[in-house]
Design a protein around this motif. Structure first.
Motif, PDB file in Angstrom:
ATOM      1  N   ARG A  23      58.555  38.716  10.697  1.00 63.76           N
ATOM      2  CA  ARG A  23      58.540  39.143  12.089  1.00 63.76           C
ATOM      3  C   ARG A  23      59.774  38.638  12.825  1.00 63.76           C
ATOM      4  NH1 ARG A  23      53.393  37.001  14.178  1.00 63.76           N
ATOM      5  NH2 ARG A  23      52.604  38.820  13.106  1.00 63.76           N
ATOM      6  N   THR A  24      60.281  39.466  13.722  1.00 61.46           N
ATOM      7  CA  THR A  24      61.341  39.089  14.646  1.00 61.46           C
ATOM      8  C   THR A  24      60.844  39.380  16.054  1.00 61.46           C
ATOM      9  OG1 THR A  24      63.135  39.598  13.102  1.00 61.46           O
ATOM     10  CG2 THR A  24      63.685  39.605  15.421  1.00 61.46           C
ATOM     11  N   THR A  25      60.913  38.378  16.912  1.00 57.30           N
ATOM     12  CA  THR A  25      60.514  38.563  18.306  1.00 57.30           C
ATOM     13  C   THR A  25      61.717  38.317  19.198  1.00 57.30           C
ATOM     14  OG1 THR A  25      58.244  37.919  17.834  1.00 57.30           O
ATOM     15  CG2 THR A  25      58.944  37.797  20.129  1.00 57.30           C
ATOM     16  N   ILE A  26      61.925  39.221  20.140  1.00 56.64           N
ATOM     17  CA  ILE A  26      63.061  39.157  21.056  1.00 56.64           C
ATOM     18  C   ILE A  26      62.522  39.140  22.478  1.00 56.64           C
ATOM     19  CG2 ILE A  26      65.112  40.387  21.879  1.00 56.64           C
ATOM     20  CD1 ILE A  26      65.231  41.592  18.969  1.00 56.64           C
ATOM     21  N   ALA A  27      62.943  38.134  23.254  1.00 56.02           N
ATOM     22  CA  ALA A  27      62.504  38.031  24.639  1.00 56.02           C
ATOM     23  C   ALA A  27      63.193  39.093  25.493  1.00 56.02           C
ATOM     24  CB  ALA A  27      62.804  36.650  25.185  1.00 56.02           C
ATOM     25  N   ILE A  28      62.412  39.755  26.327  1.00 58.80           N
ATOM     26  CA  ILE A  28      62.961  40.695  27.309  1.00 58.80           C
ATOM     27  C   ILE A  28      63.184  39.935  28.610  1.00 58.80           C
ATOM     28  CG2 ILE A  28      62.515  42.788  28.640  1.00 58.80           C
ATOM     29  CD1 ILE A  28      60.803  43.747  26.215  1.00 58.80           C
ATOM     30  N   HIS A  33      58.238  40.723  25.779  1.00 57.15           N
ATOM     31  CA  HIS A  33      58.968  40.577  24.526  1.00 57.15           C
ATOM     32  C   HIS A  33      58.776  41.798  23.616  1.00 57.15           C
ATOM     33  CE1 HIS A  33      54.955  38.926  23.659  1.00 57.15           C
ATOM     34  NE2 HIS A  33      55.129  39.458  22.466  1.00 57.15           N
ATOM     35  N   LEU A  34      59.665  41.897  22.657  1.00 56.86           N
ATOM     36  CA  LEU A  34      59.684  42.962  21.659  1.00 56.86           C
ATOM     37  C   LEU A  34      59.507  42.300  20.299  1.00 56.86           C
ATOM     38  CD1 LEU A  34      60.565  45.790  20.484  1.00 56.86           C
ATOM     39  CD2 LEU A  34      62.918  45.012  20.806  1.00 56.86           C
ATOM     40  N   THR A  35      58.644  42.866  19.448  1.00 56.65           N
ATOM     41  CA  THR A  35      58.410  42.316  18.121  1.00 56.65           C
ATOM     42  C   THR A  35      58.533  43.410  17.068  1.00 56.65           C
ATOM     43  OG1 THR A  35      56.889  40.665  19.018  1.00 56.65           O
ATOM     44  CG2 THR A  35      56.770  41.069  16.660  1.00 56.65           C
ATOM     45  N   PHE A  36      59.329  43.122  16.041  1.00 55.18           N
ATOM     46  CA  PHE A  36      59.439  43.996  14.874  1.00 55.18           C
ATOM     47  C   PHE A  36      58.842  43.257  13.688  1.00 55.18           C
ATOM     48  CE2 PHE A  36      63.292  45.388  17.273  1.00 55.18           C
ATOM     49  CZ  PHE A  36      62.936  46.713  17.450  1.00 55.18           C
ATOM     50  N   GLU A  37      58.081  43.973  12.848  1.00 60.57           N
ATOM     51  CA  GLU A  37      57.524  43.386  11.633  1.00 60.57           C
ATOM     52  C   GLU A  37      57.880  44.274  10.439  1.00 60.57           C
ATOM     53  OE1 GLU A  37      53.348  42.458  11.771  1.00 60.57           O
ATOM     54  OE2 GLU A  37      53.499  41.792  13.859  1.00 60.57           O
ATOM     55  N   ARG A  38      58.223  43.613   9.358  1.00 61.17           N
ATOM     56  CA  ARG A  38      58.453  44.349   8.110  1.00 61.17           C
ATOM     57  C   ARG A  38      57.512  43.810   7.058  1.00 61.17           C
ATOM     58  NH1 ARG A  38      64.088  42.205   5.259  1.00 61.17           N
ATOM     59  NH2 ARG A  38      63.230  40.195   4.715  1.00 61.17           N
ATOM     60  N   ALA A  39      57.178  44.681   6.102  1.00 58.09           N
ATOM     61  CA  ALA A  39      56.290  44.316   5.000  1.00 58.09           C
ATOM     62  C   ALA A  39      56.842  44.926   3.720  1.00 58.09           C
ATOM     63  CB  ALA A  39      54.882  44.836   5.273  1.00 58.09           C
ATOM     64  N   ASP A 107      65.738  36.706   6.668  1.00 54.02           N
ATOM     65  CA  ASP A 107      64.422  36.411   7.215  1.00 54.02           C
ATOM     66  C   ASP A 107      64.050  37.207   8.451  1.00 54.02           C
ATOM     67  OD1 ASP A 107      63.886  34.575   5.225  1.00 54.02           O
ATOM     68  OD2 ASP A 107      64.693  32.895   6.383  1.00 54.02           O
ATOM     69  N   LYS A 108      65.041  37.570   9.274  1.00 53.08           N
ATOM     70  CA  LYS A 108      64.705  38.299  10.498  1.00 53.08           C
ATOM     71  C   LYS A 108      65.883  39.123  10.985  1.00 53.08           C
ATOM     72  CE  LYS A 108      65.648  34.437  13.595  1.00 53.08           C
ATOM     73  NZ  LYS A 108      65.110  33.618  14.659  1.00 53.08           N
ATOM     74  N   LEU A 109      65.579  40.036  11.867  1.00 54.52           N
ATOM     75  CA  LEU A 109      66.589  40.906  12.467  1.00 54.52           C
ATOM     76  C   LEU A 109      67.439  40.097  13.433  1.00 54.52           C
ATOM     77  CD1 LEU A 109      67.609  43.856  12.903  1.00 54.52           C
ATOM     78  CD2 LEU A 109      65.924  44.037  14.723  1.00 54.52           C
ATOM     79  N   ASP A 110      68.741  40.197  13.303  1.00 54.27           N
ATOM     80  CA  ASP A 110      69.661  39.516  14.206  1.00 54.27           C
ATOM     81  C   ASP A 110      69.602  40.190  15.574  1.00 54.27           C
ATOM     82  OD1 ASP A 110      71.975  38.599  15.615  1.00 54.27           O
ATOM     83  OD2 ASP A 110      72.926  38.125  13.696  1.00 54.27           O
ATOM     84  N   GLN A 111      69.459  39.403  16.631  1.00 57.29           N
ATOM     85  CA  GLN A 111      69.296  39.952  17.975  1.00 57.29           C
ATOM     86  C   GLN A 111      70.502  40.747  18.451  1.00 57.29           C
ATOM     87  OE1 GLN A 111      67.687  37.292  20.900  1.00 57.29           O
ATOM     88  NE2 GLN A 111      66.166  36.485  19.497  1.00 57.29           N
ATOM     89  N   GLN A 112      71.675  40.544  17.852  1.00 58.34           N
ATOM     90  CA  GLN A 112      72.839  41.331  18.253  1.00 58.34           C
ATOM     91  C   GLN A 112      72.690  42.815  17.894  1.00 58.34           C
ATOM     92  OE1 GLN A 112      76.565  40.426  16.337  1.00 58.34           O
ATOM     93  NE2 GLN A 112      75.624  40.295  14.310  1.00 58.34           N
ATOM     94  N   ALA A 127      68.279  49.949  18.642  1.00 59.91           N
ATOM     95  CA  ALA A 127      68.445  48.944  17.596  1.00 59.91           C
ATOM     96  C   ALA A 127      69.050  49.569  16.347  1.00 59.91           C
ATOM     97  CB  ALA A 127      67.097  48.310  17.264  1.00 59.91           C
ATOM     98  N   VAL A 128      69.918  48.803  15.707  1.00 54.98           N
ATOM     99  CA  VAL A 128      70.491  49.193  14.422  1.00 54.98           C
ATOM    100  C   VAL A 128      69.765  48.393  13.348  1.00 54.98           C
ATOM    101  CG1 VAL A 128      72.541  49.102  12.954  1.00 54.98           C
ATOM    102  CG2 VAL A 128      72.745  49.841  15.325  1.00 54.98           C
ATOM    103  N   PHE A 129      69.328  49.106  12.335  1.00 55.90           N
ATOM    104  CA  PHE A 129      68.605  48.494  11.224  1.00 55.90           C
ATOM    105  C   PHE A 129      69.390  48.730   9.940  1.00 55.90           C
ATOM    106  CE2 PHE A 129      65.446  49.675  14.382  1.00 55.90           C
ATOM    107  CZ  PHE A 129      64.724  48.501  14.507  1.00 55.90           C
ATOM    108  N   ALA A 130      69.381  47.737   9.053  1.00 55.04           N
ATOM    109  CA  ALA A 130      70.023  47.872   7.741  1.00 55.04           C
ATOM    110  C   ALA A 130      69.785  46.613   6.943  1.00 55.04           C
ATOM    111  CB  ALA A 130      71.525  48.098   7.885  1.00 55.04           C
ATOM    112  N   ASP A 131      69.811  46.761   5.637  1.00 58.48           N
ATOM    113  CA  ASP A 131      69.739  45.582   4.770  1.00 58.48           C
ATOM    114  C   ASP A 131      71.034  45.450   3.988  1.00 58.48           C
ATOM    115  OD1 ASP A 131      69.569  47.568   2.893  1.00 58.48           O
ATOM    116  OD2 ASP A 131      67.883  46.702   1.817  1.00 58.48           O
TER     117      ASP A 131
END
Length: 170
Positions: A23-28, A33-39, A107-112, A127-131
């Motif tokens: 999980r990545t949580t970003i404060a608004i 807040h905004l939360t993204f979860e991956r599985a 481990d988590k999405l970078d807030q940038q 948001a930009v997503f990539a691995d």
């Protein structure tokens, strides 16, 4: 010795739950807040469409359940973006995440990689997503009681444009 076994079981169960989703949580702001979860990705119950590359004959994944997969770069995904939620103005919004795979590396999405824009009572999330390969851009708009995904693209110009300074200064 019985207590030790039960304690070990609790530790392993906790670790398994942590390994299942990240999980990545970003404060608004202070309250929101905004939360993204991956599985981990599971192929169970899904259909796949592949083609053979005309260059080297390798198999390329082009659809999962008849929809373009974002973030796979032609390979079977390792992760899925399983959930995205926003707590905004006292309401929880569930953001659409279908078709979004391999959302981040580590481990988590970078807030940038996330931009939030508040205008009045509306919120836009980009948001930009990539691995490491298969980068893609998603945008959601939250207004009133609705949350809609308004953009999902792997267009290189839009993805790289996300990182460019806004010429208007906004």
């Amino acid at each position: 010795m019985r207590g030790f076994g039960f304690g070990l079981l609790l530790v392993l169960t906790t670790f398994q739950g942590w390994a299942q989703a990240q999980r990545t949580t970003i404060a608004i702001d202070k309250k929101d807040h905004l939360t993204f979860e991956r599985a981990p990705f599971s192929a169970d119950g899904k259909t796949f469409k592949t083609i053979n590359s005309p260059h080297d004959g390798q198999t390329i994944l082009v659809a999962i359940n008849d929809k373009q997969p974002f973030g796979t770069d032609g390979e079977m995904p390792k992760y899925t973006l399983s959930k995205a939620t926003v707590l905004f103005k006292g309401h929880v919004y569930h953001l659409p995440v279908s078709g979004m795979y391999n959302p981040w590396f580590g481990d988590k999405l970078d807030q940038q990689f996330v931009h939030l824009t508040k205008v009045g009572s509306a919120l836009t999330i980009r948001a930009v997503f990539a691995d490491g390969a298969g980068s893609y851009l998603a945008e959601w708009k939250i207004s009133g009681n609705s949350a809609k995904r308004t953009l999902l693209t792997s267009d290189d110009a839009l993805v790289t444009g996300f990182f460019q300074p806004n010429p208007s200064g906004k």
